[in-house]
Design an enzyme around this catalytic site. Structure first.
Site, mmCIF file in Angstrom:
data_model
loop_
_atom_site.group_PDB
_atom_site.id
_atom_site.type_symbol
_atom_site.label_atom_id
_atom_site.label_comp_id
_atom_site.label_asym_id
_atom_site.label_seq_id
_atom_site.Cartn_x
_atom_site.Cartn_y
_atom_site.Cartn_z
ATOM 1 N N GLN A 105 0.836 -1.194 0.000
ATOM 2 C CA GLN A 105 0.000 0.000 0.000
ATOM 3 C C GLN A 105 0.876 1.251 0.000
ATOM 4 O OE1 GLN A 105 -3.152 0.486 -0.354
ATOM 5 N NE2 GLN A 105 -4.164 -1.455 0.106
ATOM 6 N N CYS A 135 -10.265 -1.166 -3.517
ATOM 7 C CA CYS A 135 -9.815 0.149 -3.981
ATOM 8 C C CYS A 135 -10.749 0.692 -5.052
ATOM 9 C CB CYS A 135 -8.380 0.070 -4.511
ATOM 10 S SG CYS A 135 -8.177 -1.061 -5.903
#
Length: 487
Positions: A319, A445
């Site tokens: 991430q 996401c």
């Protein structure tokens, strides 16, 4: 003679009313939806239509009549051209409101499922210098504005971001605020050094030139990684056999000059603990199938989270907002509600971050990931952290996660899934439904594909919690965590 192009209208005295899903602002004119980049709700403007369809049109701001009271001055000098931070002209608290609304709108509009009340979005710990990774293209031609073109400004080799609609050019970036300022000093040094020593930049049309791409990564441990991609001296025939032969022989690679660039970088920036290089004669910048070579230091850096550390290699996914990733994974762990006796499947595990993060509260965690190098890092991450209750498998999710796999490893009590933007393959969803876990924690996401997948599971699983998490301030992107429980 060709047909004369129809001129597009100017829309006068239009009030911007909302934000659309992709970050453009939105207005309505005579029942027509109008999408406008770089505008802020509350702006009153004249708009020049740039594209017109039956039910919507796109337009640019031709004149400001009245600026919105929400509008603020962007911090970045490249705002409005770069395209990377579309919402820097909007206060962060307003960004969060629009993101939370966007999540719920997409879950309702696409999912058509019963939803609980959305928990307040978790804002990012940092709104600038929050990224741990940036990718810069190197091009023999920089992108020029219309004004620069009219003024006859010559094309110059540059390092920066690719501009949408101009694949062969990059916008020169003098200062990017998304990462620690060292990224700017490194990038600007390489650009100045290359120009001073007549080193060629990559020509994206002719497909040759030495300096091709830069990838920078850093971590909370204080380590920095720089990956420099080099290109060939001449264009390589665009077929697998020719590229494979060139990769093997490096006959068109100016090795001596490339090494001089790396030595200059190492001398100027000894704090770079992982200085790597790739020779890439392909027609695209991806290097997942190419060798990554170490010029100095290690071929990895360590990222820190809670009492754990994670090995991150040049091909690893991690991430990009490290501090906010901790909060994202904390939500996932909280939703999993582990007591220590559960078998957990962690789908799309990457370098095993979530798997190792939840392992001490589970009986066993099985992680699956497409990228073999990431799985090797996941195994190492378990070893480094003395975690002995994890297993990891590499391969396409729909090929690995089968009924036979579940029969061999056991039916999971909890499944945590964090797929790419495209969401989950229907075959994967069918196996999840067949495995009948008590709980599913879906990290996404892309709330649009998440909503689609939730609809496919709705007959068997009920959504009981929705938690948006902002990982990318000043952009329309948002992560969302959903907890599903078996009906």
């Amino acid at each position: 003679m060709g047909r004369k192009k129809k001129s597009l209208p100017i829309l006068e005295n239009v009030t911007i009313t909302d934000i659309a899903a992709e970050g453009k602002a939105l207005a309505r004119v005579n029942d027509m939806v109008v999408f406008v980049p770089w505008a802020v709700p509350g702006d009153v403007v004249d708009l020049q239509v740039t594209r017109k369809k039956h039910s919507f049109c796109e337009a640019r701001i031709a004149r400001f009549i009245e600026e919105s009271p929400l509008r603020i001055k962007p911090q970045c000098a490249h705002f409005g051209i770069c395209g990377g931070c579309k919402w820097q002209n909007l206060p962060y608290e307003e960004q969060l409101k629009f993101k939370q609304n966007q999540v719920m709108q997409q879950l309702r509009r696409i999912g058509h499922i019963e939803l609980p009340e959305c928990q307040p979005i978790l804002g990012s710990v940092k709104t600038f210098e929050y990224r741990n990774k940036l990718d810069f293209g190197c091009s023999s031609k920089q992108w020029l504005t219309d004004e620069e073109m009219k003024a006859g400004v010559p094309f110059q080799p540059s390092i920066g971001f690719h501009i949408s609609g101009a694949f062969d050019k990059v916008l020169p970036i003098s200062k990017c605020h998304l990462m620690d300022d060292l990224n700017n000093r490194i990038r600007n040094f390489i650009s100045e050094y290359a120009k001073a020593h007549d080193i060629t930049f990559y020509d994206l049309r002719a497909q040759h030139g030495l300096l091709r791409d830069l990838v920078m990564r850093n971590s909370l441990s204080g380590e920095w990684m720089l990956i420099v991609q080099f290109g060939p001296k001449e264009q390589i025939q665009n077929n697998k056999e020719a590229v494979a032969e060139e990769v093997a022989t490096m006959s068109q690679f100016d090795h001596e000059t490339a090494m001089s660039v790396l030595e200059a970088i190492h001398t100027e920036f000894p704090e770079i603990s992982s200085l790597l290089w790739v020779y890439n004669p392909k027609c695209n910048d991806t290097f997942g199938d190419l060798d990554v070579n170490t010029y100095y230091g290690t071929d990895f850096i360590y990222e820190l989270m809670e009492d754990l550390k994670f090995k991150v290699g040049p091909k690893s996914f991690y991430q990009t907002n490290t501090e906010q990733a901790y909060h994202l994974y904390s939500v996932a762990r909280e939703f999993a509600n582990l007591s220590g006796n559960e078998l957990v499947y962690d789908l799309y595990t990457g370098t095993g971050t979530i798997a190792n993060f939840v392992a001490k509260k589970a009986r066993k965690v099985v992680g699956i990931e497409y990228v073999p190098e990431a799985i090797e890092d996941a195994k190492i991450n378990s070893q480094v952290n003395n975690i002995e209750n994890t297993l990891f498998y590499a391969g396409d999710m729909k090929d690995i996660l089968t009924e036979d796999f579940v029969a061999e490893h056991g039916r999971p009590d909890v499944i945590i899934t964090d797929p790419p933007r495209a969401g989950m393959h229907p075959d994967v969803i069918n196996v999840i439904l067949g495995a009948q876990p008590k709980r599913i924690v879906y990290v996404s996401c892309n709330p649009a594909t998440q909503a689609r997948d939730l609809q496919l599971m709705d007959a068997d699983y009920k959504v009981v919690a929705v938690q948006p998490v902002d990982m990318f301030p000043h952009t329309p992107h948002v992560e969302n965590v959903v907890l599903l429980e078996r009906r």
